[in-house]
Scaffold this motif. Sequence first.
Motif, PDB file in Angstrom:
ATOM      1  N   LYS A   1       0.823  -1.223   0.000  1.00 14.77           N
ATOM      2  CA  LYS A   1       0.000   0.000   0.000  1.00 14.77           C
ATOM      3  C   LYS A   1       0.849   1.263   0.000  1.00 14.77           C
ATOM      4  O   LYS A   1       2.049   1.242   0.300  1.00 14.77           O
TER       5      LYS A   1
ATOM      6  N   VAL B   1      -5.812   5.377   0.918  1.00 17.45           N
ATOM      7  CA  VAL B   1      -4.766   4.362   0.812  1.00 17.45           C
ATOM      8  C   VAL B   1      -4.917   3.647  -0.526  1.00 17.45           C
ATOM      9  O   VAL B   1      -5.998   3.180  -0.878  1.00 17.45           O
TER      10      VAL B   1
ATOM     11  N   SER C   1      -3.767   0.612  -3.006  1.00 14.80           N
ATOM     12  CA  SER C   1      -3.072  -0.675  -3.084  1.00 14.80           C
ATOM     13  C   SER C   1      -2.236  -0.677  -4.364  1.00 14.80           C
ATOM     14  O   SER C   1      -2.481   0.098  -5.289  1.00 14.80           O
ATOM     15  N   THR C   2      -1.238  -1.543  -4.401  1.00 15.59           N
ATOM     16  CA  THR C   2      -0.252  -1.494  -5.483  1.00 15.59           C
ATOM     17  C   THR C   2      -0.110  -2.839  -6.191  1.00 15.59           C
ATOM     18  O   THR C   2      -0.666  -3.853  -5.767  1.00 15.59           O
TER      19      THR C   2
ATOM     20  N   ASP D   1      -3.252  -0.570   6.512  1.00 18.30           N
ATOM     21  CA  ASP D   1      -2.415  -1.403   5.650  1.00 18.30           C
ATOM     22  C   ASP D   1      -3.030  -2.779   5.417  1.00 18.30           C
ATOM     23  O   ASP D   1      -3.042  -3.296   4.300  1.00 18.30           O
TER      24      ASP D   1
ATOM     25  N   SER E   1      -6.298  -2.358   3.177  1.00 23.00           N
ATOM     26  CA  SER E   1      -6.027  -2.229   1.731  1.00 23.00           C
ATOM     27  C   SER E   1      -5.493  -3.537   1.164  1.00 23.00           C
ATOM     28  O   SER E   1      -5.738  -3.860  -0.001  1.00 23.00           O
TER      29      SER E   1
ATOM     30  N   SER F   1      -7.589  -0.550  -2.973  1.00 23.87           N
ATOM     31  CA  SER F   1      -7.579   0.912  -2.777  1.00 23.87           C
ATOM     32  C   SER F   1      -8.892   1.376  -2.156  1.00 23.87           C
ATOM     33  O   SER F   1      -9.965   0.883  -2.514  1.00 23.87           O
TER      34      SER F   1
ATOM     35  N   GLU G   1      -0.192   1.914  -8.918  1.00 24.66           N
ATOM     36  CA  GLU G   1      -1.446   1.583  -8.229  1.00 24.66           C
ATOM     37  C   GLU G   1      -2.127   0.413  -8.931  1.00 24.66           C
ATOM     38  O   GLU G   1      -2.140   0.331 -10.159  1.00 24.66           O
TER      39      GLU G   1
END
Length: 496
Positions: free
Chosen positions: A10, A28, A30-31, A246, A249, A254, A482
């Motif tokens: 995140k 937040v 997320s990736t 954390d 997410s 996200s 993202e």
Amino acid sequence: MAVVASAPGKVLITGGYLVLERPNAGIVLSTNARFYAIVKPLYEETKSSSWATAWTDVKLTSPQMSRETSYKLSLMDLTLQCVSSSESRNPFVEYAVQYAVAAAYATFDKDKKDLLHKLILQGLDITILGCNDFYSYRNQIEAHGLPLMPESLAALPPFASITFNTEEAHGGKGKPEVAKTGLGSSAAMTTAVVAALLHYIGVVNLPHFSNNQYQERENTTNLDMVHVIAQTAHCIAQGKVGSGFDVSSAVYGSQLYVRFSPEVLSSAQDFGKGKALEEVIGDVLNCKWDHERTKFSLPPLMNLLLGEPGSGGSSTVSMVGAVKKWQKSEPEKAQESWRKLSNANLALERTLNMLSQMAKEHWQSYKSTINNCSKLRSEKWIDQTSGPKEAEIVKTLLGARDAMLEIRCHMRLMGEAAGIPIEPESQTRLLDTTMNMEGVILAGVPGAGGFDAVFAVILGDSSSKLTKAWSSLNVLALLVREDPHGVSLESCDPRA
């Protein structure tokens, strides 16, 4: 049959410090950096000796750290005993195992418990793997004389071995064991392990990663179960009840997040006072989890970039402690500071939502405006407007920039008041330079701030200019972007 689950890292772009207290919200993201957990039986058949002893074997393997840890899990009280070197212990995975199995015992009927018993007596073989993006490979890149560019990171083998920090190399300043990039590796790892285990033992039925629509479903019962168990395991392993953004997410992707009330974990914190673990986890599952999450992602044609300045990491725990101490010593000033910061956070959230809406309603105008602005510095964006709709879009883009500058200002002031470097001078110079580059709409320090990392949000495809500029400023642009997906099942081992 092996179960493979993954959960994302995140980036908290707003809500640093404020998100610790309800009802403040944080954005937040997320990736695409994901942590994987692979769960399969340790033995093809139940070991006959296990029936007699009611203990089963658990093996945890972390190939990137060249670690293998063996445990014995009691099926009577779910105690987990480490039977190998204690140096290789991983409290996050230990609590994830205990709490996931306890959740099954707390929710299954007798027939299901009998099947669970047989399955667990085959042992649990757990492997954890984190994408390279969670860890810092900057030192290796520099040692090999390679350019500080994402291409150098991309040349690394997937799930590369991790370098351990040495106390001597850092003057014994209590650096973390492993150099990380601040994407929330422990939360992503805990979530992936909990998800894989709960799916493996039949408590939940998780969606596959390929099913892009799953997050649209109204029924999130399975994800909610993963969330509660992962939050509980993560908090108890850390020894403190954090905000939980954390883990949230990592589970849901996200979002705009408001924390849960810490009291929901009081039963887990009191474990050992006479209640069985199965009962404790039953209590936690039955609590009213009052966290709030609203679906959120960056507007279309905007991209997240992360940079690693290489000026050494910061301790989030000590920085949070310093802010809390300041809040107590100067409550009125702190409250006023938080009010202004909260307003700026809301302004950014509002403008980004407006841009998403504009993209939906006036796609062609939005697309051409973003494309034009991506090639220019922000002071020239207004010159590119060809009509009232485009002018409104540019005005909103500039409103988002102003909100970000306001957020940075209040974060800096809070850091000065608390005596900590939330946005240190070196980061301020870097962020100011970044925000003055072509196509950059936002730049800031994620989460609690400090020296760890910087983020930028860029328009269209202006990333190559920024990564080159960052490289010339001794900043390594990471491969992270993202990705709004939360936890999910994978079809195979990511190394395959």
